[in-house]
Write a protein that holds these residues in place. Sequence first.
Motif, PDB file in Angstrom:
ATOM      1  N   ASP A 133      -7.716  19.568  32.626  1.00 26.04           N
ATOM      2  CA  ASP A 133      -7.907  18.206  32.130  1.00 26.04           C
ATOM      3  C   ASP A 133      -8.155  18.293  30.634  1.00 26.04           C
ATOM      4  O   ASP A 133      -8.158  19.390  30.056  1.00 26.04           O
ATOM      5  N   ASP A 215      -4.934  15.347  36.746  1.00 22.12           N
ATOM      6  CA  ASP A 215      -4.810  13.932  37.076  1.00 22.12           C
ATOM      7  C   ASP A 215      -3.355  13.525  36.867  1.00 22.12           C
ATOM      8  O   ASP A 215      -2.482  14.371  36.655  1.00 22.12           O
ATOM      9  N   GLU A 233      -3.782  14.113  41.127  1.00 25.86           N
ATOM     10  CA  GLU A 233      -4.677  13.181  41.806  1.00 25.86           C
ATOM     11  C   GLU A 233      -5.108  12.128  40.802  1.00 25.86           C
ATOM     12  O   GLU A 233      -5.417  12.447  39.656  1.00 25.86           O
ATOM     13  N   LYS A 234      -5.127  10.900  41.228  1.00 27.00           N
ATOM     14  CA  LYS A 234      -5.505   9.806  40.345  1.00 27.00           C
ATOM     15  C   LYS A 234      -6.945   9.980  39.865  1.00 27.00           C
ATOM     16  O   LYS A 234      -7.827  10.354  40.625  1.00 27.00           O
ATOM     17  N   SER A 235      -7.162   9.735  38.585  1.00 28.57           N
ATOM     18  CA  SER A 235      -8.508   9.876  38.015  1.00 28.57           C
ATOM     19  C   SER A 235      -9.491   8.943  38.709  1.00 28.57           C
ATOM     20  O   SER A 235      -9.230   7.737  38.849  1.00 28.57           O
ATOM     21  N   SER A 236     -10.600   9.496  39.135  1.00 27.04           N
ATOM     22  CA  SER A 236     -11.630   8.717  39.804  1.00 27.04           C
ATOM     23  C   SER A 236     -12.935   9.499  39.764  1.00 27.04           C
ATOM     24  O   SER A 236     -12.974  10.657  39.331  1.00 27.04           O
ATOM     25  N   LYS A 237     -13.983   8.902  40.238  1.00 30.16           N
ATOM     26  CA  LYS A 237     -15.269   9.589  40.301  1.00 30.16           C
ATOM     27  C   LYS A 237     -15.187  10.788  41.229  1.00 30.16           C
ATOM     28  O   LYS A 237     -15.752  11.848  40.956  1.00 30.16           O
ATOM     29  N   GLU A 238     -14.434  10.643  42.328  1.00 28.19           N
ATOM     30  CA  GLU A 238     -14.305  11.734  43.292  1.00 28.19           C
ATOM     31  C   GLU A 238     -13.545  12.921  42.700  1.00 28.19           C
ATOM     32  O   GLU A 238     -13.927  14.074  42.889  1.00 28.19           O
ATOM     33  N   SER A 239     -12.459  12.645  41.961  1.00 26.88           N
ATOM     34  CA  SER A 239     -11.688  13.741  41.373  1.00 26.88           C
ATOM     35  C   SER A 239     -12.496  14.461  40.302  1.00 26.88           C
ATOM     36  O   SER A 239     -12.394  15.682  40.144  1.00 26.88           O
ATOM     37  N   THR A 240     -13.322  13.709  39.574  1.00 29.92           N
ATOM     38  CA  THR A 240     -14.161  14.313  38.541  1.00 29.92           C
ATOM     39  C   THR A 240     -15.209  15.236  39.156  1.00 29.92           C
ATOM     40  O   THR A 240     -15.509  16.298  38.607  1.00 29.92           O
ATOM     41  N   GLU A 241     -15.749  14.847  40.298  1.00 31.28           N
ATOM     42  CA  GLU A 241     -16.818  15.602  40.923  1.00 31.28           C
ATOM     43  C   GLU A 241     -16.323  16.701  41.863  1.00 31.28           C
ATOM     44  O   GLU A 241     -17.083  17.596  42.209  1.00 31.28           O
TER      45      GLU A 241
END
Length: 302
Positions: A133, A215, A233-241
């Motif tokens: 990223d 992402d 994977e689409k950027s989201s809170k879940e992908s960040t974590e």
Amino acid sequence: MNLFTFTAHFGDETACRLHFKEQRDKIGVECQRCGSHQHYWIKSRWSYECKSCRSRTSLRSGTIMQSSNLSFLVWYRAMFFMSATKKGFSAKEMQRQLGLKRYEPVWAMVHKLRKATGNRDARYTLEGMVEMDEGYFTVESSQVEQSKGKRGRGAAGKRNVAVMAESTPLEDSKTGKKSNQVRYFKAKVLQTHQSSEVNETIKQSVDEKTIVFTDKSTSYVDIADYIEMHVTEKSSKESTEETLKWVHIFISNAKRNLLGNYHKIKGKYLQLYLDEFVYKLNRRYFEDRLFERVVIANITGL
């Protein structure tokens, strides 16, 4: 290695020179004239003499200490300070610790050491499963950037950095809970944010049999051509974590480290500061051996 151990082993110029020669002998010396690796050692000159063409190579020649007027003892102390703390030293603080009057030679020495660590890590590529990223790092704005007044990408005072983390998925056999274990990192300052530059970064940094997770940024559309598999994977809170957990931890820690230690960094030098940060992070378990690795980077990182 603590301060007392360092002082006991490297208390004077001769001790530093002898240790440096010992490390250089292990790596080998190449004659710049004929390419031979067979040399005599001339102790009175502190230099090598090629057995084939009789050309001489000084102990500093071919290392980042080449052309430096600073003593081996000063270089060794600088390498010790660099490896003794995770946080790092600014050139001003290094000057104070070394007790030197002039700032400029110290600044040049510190940046040479940072460049050497970056060149050393550039020899290796990430493999297996890699998270990737980008993060925006604050730098000191140049007068040209301030006059342009851009916002967002390419804004004054911002640099875009591609971060890659070699991550291994783990799953608890009892609970089924998934987590990642991280190994090595890479960080590259991007100049354009165009897909062509991202592709080149991938080719230089990642093994071709690697699976890369990113992402859905349009800058990553072509990287599948250079690796085994590209998973988005689409950027989201879940992908960040979860999916991109380690690159975001890296970005957060690196920003805090650089801001806390150096306050203002010029954009053209950001890569050097990141090189030092990544080098020490990748060797976070080396402990006392880190100093020796910095010495080796000094020899091989020109």
